[in-house]
Design a protein around this motif. Structure first.
Motif: not given
Length: 747
Positions: A163-166, A380-403
């Motif tokens: 979900a985070r990476e999507v 929450g799509l009506f309130e979403l004006k831009q991508p919900a998350l920044p890429v940094e810290g939310n995509f392909a993180t070390e923790d995610a790779v370890a899981i």
């Protein structure tokens, strides 16, 4: 005839429930206010889902900005489309850079913000084992391998990370998980399921949904899921994709509906519909399934979406509609809320006409659109004006790779280990051969980077194939005899010559990648060229470690009987090569268990939860490897199975405990499986059914007592009148080699 006990849900009123009801009423008021302002055209547009190719420039895969603004304006301003799916330029869809995704979806949001009612588009994608269409995403084991972990915590974490990476990719909606039950091993989508068992599929699937959506699906790092494919799609009679299933009402309720009910209870707000048919009724025309059961019985409140082109196929393929117009009417009136048209606007035009002529009532349109709008508000799509998350810290993180690495390790099943040949010495000389030894694609399968998952050249170069992982793991000599593609011819004479000069052979066999009808096969037998290679290797008498990758249990009986060890990889994902090497050399103790029965012969398909007559007199349940089978480098012992009460009343639960001990010399993880058998019933019952499981890690000599609760629901079945009941009588509990009995008394 036994007395019957009907199971009814208990309504528990609490403060949290009241708060939820108030929040739902606020959403309902918002939806109804919006609905009252919409034109018919805007409503029908909300029910229309188009492929991205309808708004893309030519060759959109290869340009930085693939959106044709005129086409996008036509889709949103003139056709009022409610949803877009897929990557640029179908059918050659492939993973996109995350920056490109964010720019594409932002352009769509910017345009919807300029519309009269500012209703957002919901963008759907098949992120079935991670964000599969975003480059460099964390790609987990496929569902069949996640099921082999028997670890619901890992499934929950996969949901969270996916979900985070999507969302970091700018996308809104995930066409996952598959909640079908995988009981037909020929079916080319078996690997997208969590296996053959009702309880396992329900537990793993609902854990994924909860992780993906959290307590608030509108949160920046959460996204809506879509259960698929409702219902019976996974059990085609001939094993071919999108072909008929014959499922009686009792079997439907006993085996195929419970996992979808679990997904509804877990909160999944959307359902994708069966592309095939059950008992002569196509999924998209089945009012009984889509409306009476899904909504009337299972309590589903969200919206349904068709699968690819499946409404028009009611006319072109199924011949139950005389025209495309009739097909749209049949589907919408059966309960289809959104049409994945997806390559034109025919659904929009035809439905508009159907409403204007009175053939489809406005009430049905309002019903469907209100469901779609409600999900968009909840997400929450009506309130979403831009991508919900920044890429940094939310995509392909070390923790995610370890899981992901942990998931791959726990997904691999050690099926045989004669004379403890595994783990291998890190000084041994090893010949690695076979078509699946040096490819990432064979460990990931379909829906990976591309639809069929076969574009090896697009896979990340920093991930290791089995061969490369073995080379990194050992100081011994490693020689490879094989090709660059799965279909490349392997020089058998060279492989045999090299095998004579090495201590051991790692023989990597299996399947190339596939999904859907492309993966249809006529037999579970391995390709003759693989058998030819294997037989030549076995003939020289060297120890052989048989490793397999693929989405189905291909028949390996002849080879497994000769191999010193058999390791079943299925589809362990992008970390599968490293995980497999770690297991082969003993840096990881294997803990995977089979989520399906592994057949001994291509036509000997009998699930573990078979009926007594399937193992009576000359009939046998004799698979190559049984459901739940999986070895370890240590040993475990279960003992002292105790039931708190050996006599209970109808409707009561029962508490049980069992001791589990690591009796070996190294730490290991063990999955404790709790089976139940209703010994005498008015409808024949399976010899055993999984009702609970727990996975634990124990140090050498460590013992732990596990507690389980079996509820009245666990003791129930679908009775003679097609209702779920519990009958009084004797029940048997089975855990490992331990058994215990209890009695359910009449009230």
């Amino acid at each position: 005839m036994k007395a019957l006990f009907l199971l009814f849900p208990l309504l528990l009123i609490s403060e949290s429930v009241v708060c939820a009801q108030e929040a739902n009423q606020v959403i309902e008021n918002q939806v109804q206010t919006l609905l009252s302002q919409m034109s018919l055209e805007e409503k029908v547009g909300q029910m229309t889902q188009i492929d991205f190719s309808l708004v893309s420039v030519a060759n959109g895969q290869d340009v930085e900005n693939p959106i044709d603004i005129d086409k996008l304006e036509h889709a949103i301003l003139n056709r009022h489309v409610g949803s877009i799916l897929n990557t640029p330029t179908t059918p050659n869809n492939k993973a996109q850079p995350i920056a490109k995704w964010r720019n594409m979806t932002q352009a769509i949001r910017d345009l919807t913000a300029k519309t009269r009612l500012k209703i957002p588009v919901i963008y759907g994608i098949d992120a079935i084992h991670g964000a599969t269409y975003t480059q460099n995403a964390v790609l987990f084991p496929q569902a069949i391998s996640m099921a082999a972990t028997f670890n619901t915590d890992l499934s929950f974490r996969e949901g969270e990370i996916t979900a985070r990476e999507v969302k970091a990719s700018g996308l809104d909606w995930n066409f996952s998980p598959v909640m079908d039950i995988g009981r037909q091993p020929l079916w080319p989508r078996l690997w997208e399921t969590f296996g053959e068992d009702v309880h396992l599929v329900s537990a793993m699937g609902s854990a994924f949904i909860r992780g993906h959506q959290g307590d608030d699906v509108a949160a920046a790092n959460k996204a809506a899921t879509c259960m698929k494919h409702y219902v019976g799609y996974s059990y085609p009679l001939n094993g071919k994709d999108r072909s008929p299933a014959w499922i009686g009402e009792r079997a439907l309720r006993e085996y195929f509906l419970p996992s979808f009910e679990a997904g509804v209870l877990a909160g999944s707000p959307t359902v994708m519909i069966n592309s095939a048919e059950v008992d002569g009724i196509p999924g998209h025309a089945n009012y009984h399934y889509l409306t009476e059961i899904l909504r009337g019985e299972l309590g589903f409140k969200g919206f349904t979406v068709s699968d690819w082109e499946d409404i028009i196929r009611l006319h072109t393929r199924d011949k139950i509609a005389a025209s495309p117009r009739d097909a749209v009417k049949v589907a919408v009136m059966a309960g289809v809320d959104m049409s994945m048209v997806p390559l034109d606007y025919s659904f929009y035009d035809l439905l508009l006409d159907l409403v204007k002529t009175g053939d489809v009532p406005m009430s049905r349109i309002d019903e469907a659109v209100s469901r779609i709008l409600k999900v968009k508000v909840q997400a929450g799509l009506f309130e979403l004006k831009q991508p919900a998350l920044p890429v940094e810290g939310n995509f392909a993180t070390e923790d995610a790779v370890a899981i992901n690495r942990q998931a791959a390790e726990e997904a691999i099943v050690l099926a045989k280990n004669a004379n403890h040949i595994l783990p291998l010495s890190k000084h041994a000389s090893i010949l690695v051969t076979g078509p699946s030894a040096n490819l990432l694609s064979v460990m990931n399968g379909g829906w990976t980077i591309t639809w069929q998952g076969s574009a090896e050249e697009l896979y990340p170069q920093d991930k290791l194939t089995l061969l490369k992982a073995i080379q990194q793991k050992t100081s011994g000599q490693v020689t490879y005899v094989g090709g660059q593609r799965f279909s490349d011819e392997i020089n058998i004479e060279q492989a045999v010559t090299q095998a004579r000069n090495h201590d051991v052979v790692v023989l990597a066999l299996g399947e190339n990648t596939y999904t859907e009808t492309t993966g249809n096969i006529d037999s579970l037998e391995l390709d003759p060229v693989q058998l030819q290679l294997a037989r030549a290797i076995f003939a020289i008498g060297k120890p052989v470690i048989l490793v397999t990758f693929g989405g189905r249990p291909r028949i390996i009986t002849e080879l497994a009987e000769q191999a010193q060890a058999v390791v079943l990889g299925f589809l362990p994902g992008m970390e599968g090569g490293v995980a497999m090497a770690d297991i082969l050399f003993g840096d990881v103790n294997p803990s995977g268990k089979l989520p399906i029965t592994y057949p001994r012969a291509t036509n000997d398909i009998t699930p573990y939860d078979h009926k007594p007559m399937e193992a009576f007199e000359l009939n046998q349940y004799r698979p190559l490897y049984a459901f739940g089978h999986g070895l370890s480098y240590t040993t475990f012992e279960t003992s002292d199975l105790k039931i708190q009460q050996n006599r209970i009343s109808l409707g009561e639960s029962i508490e049980l405990s069992v001791k589990v001990k690591n009796t070996g010399s190294i730490a290991g993880k063990e999955t404790v499986l709790v089976y139940l058998n209703d010994e005498v019933a008015s409808v024949t019952r399976p010899v055993k059914q999984l009702k609970a499981f727990k996975k634990i890690e124990l140090e050498p000599g460590q013992q732990e007592t596990l507690q389980f609760t079996l509820t009245a629901q666990d003791m129930s079945f679908i009775g003679l009148d097609m209702k779920r009941i519990v009958e009084p009588g004797e029940f048997k509990v089975m855990v490992g080699d331990e058994t215990a009995q209890f009695t359910v008394l009449k009230n």
